[in-house]
Design a protein around this motif. Structure first.
Motif, PDB file in Angstrom:
ATOM      1  N   ALA A  98       0.836  -1.200   0.000  1.00  0.00           N
ATOM      2  CA  ALA A  98       0.000   0.000   0.000  1.00  0.00           C
ATOM      3  C   ALA A  98       0.874   1.254   0.000  1.00  0.00           C
ATOM      4  O   ALA A  98       1.980   1.247   0.526  1.00  0.00           O
ATOM      5  CB  ALA A  98      -0.898  -0.005   1.232  1.00  0.00           C
ATOM      6  N   THR A  99       0.349   2.315  -0.621  1.00  0.00           N
ATOM      7  CA  THR A  99       1.062   3.595  -0.623  1.00  0.00           C
ATOM      8  C   THR A  99       0.467   4.487   0.467  1.00  0.00           C
ATOM      9  O   THR A  99      -0.751   4.597   0.572  1.00  0.00           O
ATOM     10  CB  THR A  99       0.889   4.283  -1.993  1.00  0.00           C
ATOM     11  N   LEU A 105      -0.133   9.529   9.257  1.00  0.00           N
ATOM     12  CA  LEU A 105      -0.891   8.502   9.992  1.00  0.00           C
ATOM     13  C   LEU A 105      -0.969   8.857  11.474  1.00  0.00           C
ATOM     14  O   LEU A 105      -0.084   9.520  12.021  1.00  0.00           O
ATOM     15  CB  LEU A 105      -0.226   7.130   9.836  1.00  0.00           C
ATOM     16  N   LYS A 106      -2.026   8.357  12.108  1.00  0.00           N
ATOM     17  CA  LYS A 106      -2.166   8.586  13.551  1.00  0.00           C
ATOM     18  C   LYS A 106      -1.718   7.353  14.345  1.00  0.00           C
ATOM     19  O   LYS A 106      -1.578   7.395  15.559  1.00  0.00           O
ATOM     20  CB  LYS A 106      -3.626   8.894  13.897  1.00  0.00           C
ATOM     21  N   GLY A 107      -1.553   6.235  13.641  1.00  0.00           N
ATOM     22  CA  GLY A 107      -1.074   5.027  14.301  1.00  0.00           C
ATOM     23  C   GLY A 107      -2.164   4.217  14.967  1.00  0.00           C
ATOM     24  O   GLY A 107      -1.934   3.608  16.019  1.00  0.00           O
ATOM     25  N   VAL A 108      -3.342   4.203  14.353  1.00  0.00           N
ATOM     26  CA  VAL A 108      -4.448   3.418  14.923  1.00  0.00           C
ATOM     27  C   VAL A 108      -4.770   2.238  13.995  1.00  0.00           C
ATOM     28  O   VAL A 108      -4.519   2.305  12.793  1.00  0.00           O
ATOM     29  CB  VAL A 108      -5.710   4.286  15.145  1.00  0.00           C
ATOM     30  N   PRO A 109      -5.326   1.154  14.558  1.00  0.00           N
ATOM     31  CA  PRO A 109      -5.593  -0.042  13.750  1.00  0.00           C
ATOM     32  C   PRO A 109      -6.462   0.222  12.531  1.00  0.00           C
ATOM     33  O   PRO A 109      -6.244  -0.376  11.464  1.00  0.00           O
ATOM     34  CB  PRO A 109      -6.314  -0.976  14.732  1.00  0.00           C
ATOM     35  N   GLU A 110      -7.432   1.145  12.645  1.00  0.00           N
ATOM     36  CA  GLU A 110      -8.345   1.408  11.534  1.00  0.00           C
ATOM     37  C   GLU A 110      -7.585   1.846  10.277  1.00  0.00           C
ATOM     38  O   GLU A 110      -8.023   1.575   9.154  1.00  0.00           O
ATOM     39  CB  GLU A 110      -9.376   2.475  11.927  1.00  0.00           C
ATOM     40  N   GLU A 111      -6.463   2.524  10.475  1.00  0.00           N
ATOM     41  CA  GLU A 111      -5.673   2.942   9.307  1.00  0.00           C
ATOM     42  C   GLU A 111      -5.074   1.725   8.604  1.00  0.00           C
ATOM     43  O   GLU A 111      -5.005   1.681   7.369  1.00  0.00           O
ATOM     44  CB  GLU A 111      -4.557   3.885   9.755  1.00  0.00           C
ATOM     45  N   ILE A 112      -4.661   0.755   9.391  1.00  0.00           N
ATOM     46  CA  ILE A 112      -4.104  -0.467   8.786  1.00  0.00           C
ATOM     47  C   ILE A 112      -5.216  -1.218   8.048  1.00  0.00           C
ATOM     48  O   ILE A 112      -5.018  -1.707   6.935  1.00  0.00           O
ATOM     49  CB  ILE A 112      -3.468  -1.366   9.874  1.00  0.00           C
ATOM     50  N   VAL A 183       2.963  -2.255  10.482  1.00  0.00           N
ATOM     51  CA  VAL A 183       2.640  -2.403  11.902  1.00  0.00           C
ATOM     52  C   VAL A 183       3.861  -2.109  12.777  1.00  0.00           C
ATOM     53  O   VAL A 183       3.768  -1.395  13.779  1.00  0.00           O
ATOM     54  CB  VAL A 183       2.109  -3.839  12.152  1.00  0.00           C
ATOM     55  N   ARG A 184       5.005  -2.623  12.394  1.00  0.00           N
ATOM     56  CA  ARG A 184       6.210  -2.370  13.200  1.00  0.00           C
ATOM     57  C   ARG A 184       6.613  -0.895  13.149  1.00  0.00           C
ATOM     58  O   ARG A 184       7.094  -0.331  14.119  1.00  0.00           O
ATOM     59  CB  ARG A 184       7.374  -3.257  12.727  1.00  0.00           C
ATOM     60  N   ARG A 185       6.399  -0.275  11.989  1.00  0.00           N
ATOM     61  CA  ARG A 185       6.723   1.155  11.890  1.00  0.00           C
ATOM     62  C   ARG A 185       5.806   1.961  12.804  1.00  0.00           C
ATOM     63  O   ARG A 185       6.254   2.877  13.492  1.00  0.00           O
ATOM     64  CB  ARG A 185       6.586   1.622  10.436  1.00  0.00           C
ATOM     65  N   ILE A 186       4.520   1.624  12.791  1.00  0.00           N
ATOM     66  CA  ILE A 186       3.568   2.332  13.661  1.00  0.00           C
ATOM     67  C   ILE A 186       3.921   2.085  15.121  1.00  0.00           C
ATOM     68  O   ILE A 186       3.922   3.004  15.944  1.00  0.00           O
ATOM     69  CB  ILE A 186       2.123   1.871  13.354  1.00  0.00           C
ATOM     70  N   ASN A 187       4.254   0.848  15.429  1.00  0.00           N
ATOM     71  CA  ASN A 187       4.601   0.523  16.810  1.00  0.00           C
ATOM     72  C   ASN A 187       5.819   1.331  17.265  1.00  0.00           C
ATOM     73  O   ASN A 187       5.837   1.896  18.357  1.00  0.00           O
ATOM     74  CB  ASN A 187       4.890  -0.975  16.932  1.00  0.00           C
ATOM     75  N   GLY A 188       6.818   1.399  16.404  1.00  0.00           N
ATOM     76  CA  GLY A 188       8.033   2.127  16.758  1.00  0.00           C
ATOM     77  C   GLY A 188       7.785   3.619  16.877  1.00  0.00           C
ATOM     78  O   GLY A 188       8.310   4.284  17.773  1.00  0.00           O
TER      79      GLY A 188
END
Ligand code: SF4
Ligand code: SF4
Ligand code: FES
Length: 251
Positions: A98-99, A105-112, A183-188
């Motif tokens: 995905a691009t 991003l806000k880093g919430v699951p809905e974005e994923i 996911v790892r990027r958001i987590n970090g």
């Protein structure tokens, strides 16, 4: 890979065994990894080879063994050849990434979920986990993401080296490793506490604290630089968290 003319004389005193590369038979020393055997057979790597140490994920390999219906997978740089192996490498396996503008991003699951709606096509077959050369429990990663547990998914997928083998076997056609990377990027970026000592170090760099030391090192000739390197004080294997070198003038 492309073929090159090379001296094929065995360099090691090892038994020669037959393997099949893309359907063609070659005799190779039994001690070689698949990667070295492919080179021994006369191929030169242009794609499908990076670190040669099991960490870059460039050398995903699939093979079958005689009398065994199962397709097997591994990393060419880590897997040793076996007699009558039929094998090929997958230097790249197509999987849609995905691009997104990460900074937006806000880093919430809905974005994923929005970026990778195919997550919900997972049928929990576990084919992905079975082929993973790093033993990542890929199905559990996907399940954690679907639950919105980003930290858990990031932790379970930490060893992923982006080889693409999981995507090659997925019934739901998921690009698991691209999803897990996001996911790892958001987590970090959003969920992991900031490292205070890193902030201090960045501030020290900005204040020019290491300029003198680096200037001094850059002024040494190669022999002197080697001496300094050899004489450096190394952190003992059993050192605790608070260990610092006796000479901390460079810190
Ligand atoms: S999770 Fe997928 S891409 Fe990552 S190492 Fe395992 S098989 Fe390769
Ligand atoms: S291979 Fe695909 S469908 Fe099967 S468990 Fe893994 S992600 Fe889900
Ligand atoms: S070449 Fe990097 S993992 Fe094999």
């Amino acid at each position: 890979m492309s073929t090159v003319t090379e001296d094929k004389t065995p360099k090691v005193d090892a038994k020669m065994i037959p393997i099949y590369l893309m359907g063609k038979r070659y005799e190779v020393p039994e001690t070689l990894t698949i990667m070295k055997a492919i080179e021994y057979a006369g191929y030169k790597y242009i794609r499908g080879c990076g670190c040669r140490g099991g960490v870059c994920g460039a050398c995903a390999t699939v093979y079958r063994k005689p009398g065994d219906y199962k397709i097997r997978t591994g990393l060419a740089c880590q897997t040793v050849v076996e007699p009558e192996m039929y094998l090929t490498q997958l230097p790249f396996y197509p999987a849609i990434r995905a691009t997104y503008d990460f900074s937006a991003l806000k880093g919430v699951p809905e974005e994923i979920f929005a970026l990778y709606p195919e997550l919900f096509r997972c049928v929990a077959c576990n084919a992905c986990g079975k082929v993973c050369p790093m033993d990542v429990e890929v199905m559990d990663v996907i399940a954690a993401i679907k639950r919105g547990d980003i930290a858990e998914a990031a932790q379970i997928s930490f060893d992923c080296i982006q080889c693409g083998l999981c995507a090659s076997r997925c019934m739901g056609e998921l690009p698991q490793y691209h999803i897990a990377q996001l996911v790892r990027r958001i987590n970090g970026a959003y969920l992991t506490p900031r490292a205070e000592h890193l902030k201090t170090m960045v501030a020290n760099i900005a204040a020019g604290r290491f300029v003198d030391g680096l200037t001094e090192l850059k002024g040494l000739d190669a022999a002197k630089l080697r001496d300094v390197y050899s004489a450096r004080e190394m952190e003992p294997a059993t050192a605790g968290e608070d260990w610092t070198p006796k000479n901390n003038s460079y810190l």
